[in-house]
Design a protein around this motif. Sequence first.
Motif, PDB file in Angstrom:
ATOM      1  N   ILE A  29       0.835  -1.207   0.000  1.00 28.62           N
ATOM      2  CA  ILE A  29       0.000   0.000   0.000  1.00 28.62           C
ATOM      3  C   ILE A  29       0.870   1.258   0.000  1.00 28.62           C
ATOM      4  O   ILE A  29       0.625   2.197  -0.763  1.00 28.62           O
ATOM      5  CB  ILE A  29      -0.993  -0.016   1.177  1.00 28.62           C
ATOM      6  CG1 ILE A  29      -2.046  -1.120   0.934  1.00 28.62           C
ATOM      7  CG2 ILE A  29      -1.653   1.336   1.361  1.00 28.62           C
ATOM      8  CD1 ILE A  29      -2.968  -1.393   2.112  1.00 28.62           C
ATOM      9  N   ARG A  43       2.532   1.892  -3.370  1.00 28.31           N
ATOM     10  CA  ARG A  43       1.589   2.530  -4.294  1.00 28.31           C
ATOM     11  C   ARG A  43       1.564   4.033  -4.042  1.00 28.31           C
ATOM     12  O   ARG A  43       1.565   4.831  -4.972  1.00 28.31           O
ATOM     13  CB  ARG A  43       0.201   1.933  -4.115  1.00 28.31           C
ATOM     14  CG  ARG A  43      -0.865   2.512  -5.053  1.00 28.31           C
ATOM     15  CD  ARG A  43      -1.731   3.518  -4.296  1.00 28.31           C
ATOM     16  NE  ARG A  43      -2.826   4.017  -5.130  1.00 28.31           N
ATOM     17  CZ  ARG A  43      -3.263   5.261  -5.077  1.00 28.31           C
ATOM     18  NH1 ARG A  43      -2.729   6.128  -4.265  1.00 28.31           N
ATOM     19  NH2 ARG A  43      -4.250   5.651  -5.849  1.00 28.31           N
ATOM     20  N   GLU A  44       1.552   4.429  -2.782  1.00 31.22           N
ATOM     21  CA  GLU A  44       1.498   5.849  -2.445  1.00 31.22           C
ATOM     22  C   GLU A  44       2.756   6.578  -2.920  1.00 31.22           C
ATOM     23  O   GLU A  44       2.670   7.702  -3.422  1.00 31.22           O
ATOM     24  CB  GLU A  44       1.293   6.041  -0.941  1.00 31.22           C
ATOM     25  CG  GLU A  44       0.052   5.366  -0.364  1.00 31.22           C
ATOM     26  CD  GLU A  44      -1.253   5.707  -1.071  1.00 31.22           C
ATOM     27  OE1 GLU A  44      -1.341   6.730  -1.773  1.00 31.22           O
ATOM     28  OE2 GLU A  44      -2.211   4.939  -0.916  1.00 31.22           O
ATOM     29  N   ILE A  60       4.642   5.694  -5.471  1.00 29.27           N
ATOM     30  CA  ILE A  60       4.567   5.749  -6.934  1.00 29.27           C
ATOM     31  C   ILE A  60       3.650   6.892  -7.381  1.00 29.27           C
ATOM     32  O   ILE A  60       4.013   7.684  -8.253  1.00 29.27           O
ATOM     33  CB  ILE A  60       4.094   4.394  -7.513  1.00 29.27           C
ATOM     34  CG1 ILE A  60       5.175   3.332  -7.290  1.00 29.27           C
ATOM     35  CG2 ILE A  60       3.749   4.521  -9.002  1.00 29.27           C
ATOM     36  CD1 ILE A  60       4.713   1.905  -7.532  1.00 29.27           C
ATOM     37  N   ILE A  61       2.478   6.983  -6.773  1.00 27.07           N
ATOM     38  CA  ILE A  61       1.531   8.043  -7.130  1.00 27.07           C
ATOM     39  C   ILE A  61       2.106   9.411  -6.774  1.00 27.07           C
ATOM     40  O   ILE A  61       1.972  10.367  -7.546  1.00 27.07           O
ATOM     41  CB  ILE A  61       0.166   7.825  -6.447  1.00 27.07           C
ATOM     42  CG1 ILE A  61      -0.458   6.500  -6.878  1.00 27.07           C
ATOM     43  CG2 ILE A  61      -0.787   8.987  -6.732  1.00 27.07           C
ATOM     44  CD1 ILE A  61      -0.587   6.288  -8.363  1.00 27.07           C
ATOM     45  N   LYS A 104     -10.288   3.439  -2.787  1.00 26.53           N
ATOM     46  CA  LYS A 104      -9.167   2.840  -2.073  1.00 26.53           C
ATOM     47  C   LYS A 104      -9.016   3.471  -0.696  1.00 26.53           C
ATOM     48  O   LYS A 104      -8.894   2.780   0.312  1.00 26.53           O
ATOM     49  CB  LYS A 104      -7.895   3.016  -2.915  1.00 26.53           C
ATOM     50  CG  LYS A 104      -6.618   2.525  -2.307  1.00 26.53           C
ATOM     51  CD  LYS A 104      -5.689   3.543  -1.708  1.00 26.53           C
ATOM     52  CE  LYS A 104      -5.613   4.891  -2.334  1.00 26.53           C
ATOM     53  NZ  LYS A 104      -4.922   5.881  -1.468  1.00 26.53           N
ATOM     54  N   THR A 153      -6.199  -0.889  -3.854  1.00 27.50           N
ATOM     55  CA  THR A 153      -4.916  -0.198  -3.949  1.00 27.50           C
ATOM     56  C   THR A 153      -4.246  -0.523  -5.280  1.00 27.50           C
ATOM     57  O   THR A 153      -3.775   0.373  -5.986  1.00 27.50           O
ATOM     58  CB  THR A 153      -3.996  -0.595  -2.773  1.00 27.50           C
ATOM     59  OG1 THR A 153      -4.596  -0.125  -1.560  1.00 27.50           O
ATOM     60  CG2 THR A 153      -2.608  -0.018  -2.915  1.00 27.50           C
ATOM     61  N   VAL A 154      -4.217  -1.796  -5.635  1.00 24.35           N
ATOM     62  CA  VAL A 154      -3.574  -2.219  -6.888  1.00 24.35           C
ATOM     63  C   VAL A 154      -4.369  -1.712  -8.090  1.00 24.35           C
ATOM     64  O   VAL A 154      -3.789  -1.187  -9.054  1.00 24.35           O
ATOM     65  CB  VAL A 154      -3.408  -3.758  -6.922  1.00 24.35           C
ATOM     66  CG1 VAL A 154      -2.925  -4.229  -8.282  1.00 24.35           C
ATOM     67  CG2 VAL A 154      -2.448  -4.209  -5.819  1.00 24.35           C
ATOM     68  N   SER A 196      -6.334   0.897  -8.253  1.00 23.58           N
ATOM     69  CA  SER A 196      -6.185   2.357  -8.375  1.00 23.58           C
ATOM     70  C   SER A 196      -4.811   2.730  -8.922  1.00 23.58           C
ATOM     71  O   SER A 196      -4.683   3.702  -9.668  1.00 23.58           O
ATOM     72  CB  SER A 196      -6.450   3.049  -7.034  1.00 23.58           C
ATOM     73  OG  SER A 196      -5.424   2.788  -6.111  1.00 23.58           O
ATOM     74  N   LEU A 197      -3.786   1.963  -8.583  1.00 24.61           N
ATOM     75  CA  LEU A 197      -2.450   2.218  -9.127  1.00 24.61           C
ATOM     76  C   LEU A 197      -2.445   2.004 -10.638  1.00 24.61           C
ATOM     77  O   LEU A 197      -1.949   2.856 -11.386  1.00 24.61           O
ATOM     78  CB  LEU A 197      -1.410   1.300  -8.470  1.00 24.61           C
ATOM     79  CG  LEU A 197      -0.001   1.359  -9.077  1.00 24.61           C
ATOM     80  CD1 LEU A 197       0.604   2.745  -8.908  1.00 24.61           C
ATOM     81  CD2 LEU A 197       0.877   0.288  -8.455  1.00 24.61           C
ATOM     82  N   TYR A 256      -4.432   4.761 -12.321  1.00 20.68           N
ATOM     83  CA  TYR A 256      -3.699   6.027 -12.249  1.00 20.68           C
ATOM     84  C   TYR A 256      -2.605   6.079 -13.301  1.00 20.68           C
ATOM     85  O   TYR A 256      -2.449   7.069 -14.017  1.00 20.68           O
ATOM     86  CB  TYR A 256      -3.101   6.179 -10.850  1.00 20.68           C
ATOM     87  CG  TYR A 256      -2.781   7.586 -10.468  1.00 20.68           C
ATOM     88  CD1 TYR A 256      -1.589   8.176 -10.835  1.00 20.68           C
ATOM     89  CD2 TYR A 256      -3.681   8.341  -9.724  1.00 20.68           C
ATOM     90  CE1 TYR A 256      -1.282   9.474 -10.472  1.00 20.68           C
ATOM     91  CE2 TYR A 256      -3.385   9.642  -9.354  1.00 20.68           C
ATOM     92  CZ  TYR A 256      -2.177  10.202  -9.737  1.00 20.68           C
ATOM     93  OH  TYR A 256      -1.876  11.474  -9.383  1.00 20.68           O
TER      94      TYR A 256
END
Length: 180
Positions: free
Chosen positions: A96, A99-100, A102-103, A126, A160-161, A163-164, A167
């Motif tokens: 998780i 992912r944050e 990366i975003i 998410k 989470t996955v 949304s990644l 995105y």
Amino acid sequence: MNLPNKLTVLRVIMVPFFVFFMLTDFAGDASKWIALVIFCAASLTDMLDGKIARARNLVTNFGKFMDPLADKLLVCSAMICLIPSGQLPAWVVIVIIAREFIISGFRLVAADSGIVIAASYWGKFKTVSQMFMVIVLIADLGGVFDTIGTVLIWIALILTVISLIDYIAKNVEVLTKGGM
């Protein structure tokens, strides 16, 4: 500074108080419940700031940038606090938080190009799923709530996955325009 942005800043300010009560027995057995109340109040500011900003046409670049960051601080802090108790596996938290990062990297590259990227609906789903997961895990009511907590962990991880992927797919041009 408008009201939605003040609520976002308030959410950031609440994080250290939440962490303090999550990680200490300052208030004895009540510490967990104080932390839960703080987390719930901070989570509500997330819902309110967006609704107020859209309803009153108060959407700002500050809000588009800081609102997701405030959410990340709150939720990631909570998840990290839940690792030592064994309620949340470290590998889930790592996925998780990765992912944050990366975003956030995407947002920084976009900002360097003068582009502000707001949160997507998948990102909002998410965040809400993670907040519900954290609430159930902090409350730690046992019984059927243990099963609900496990289900919420998996829902949060899957969202989470998703949304990644969403995105990246929607914003891949930021990487090509950003010179990466």
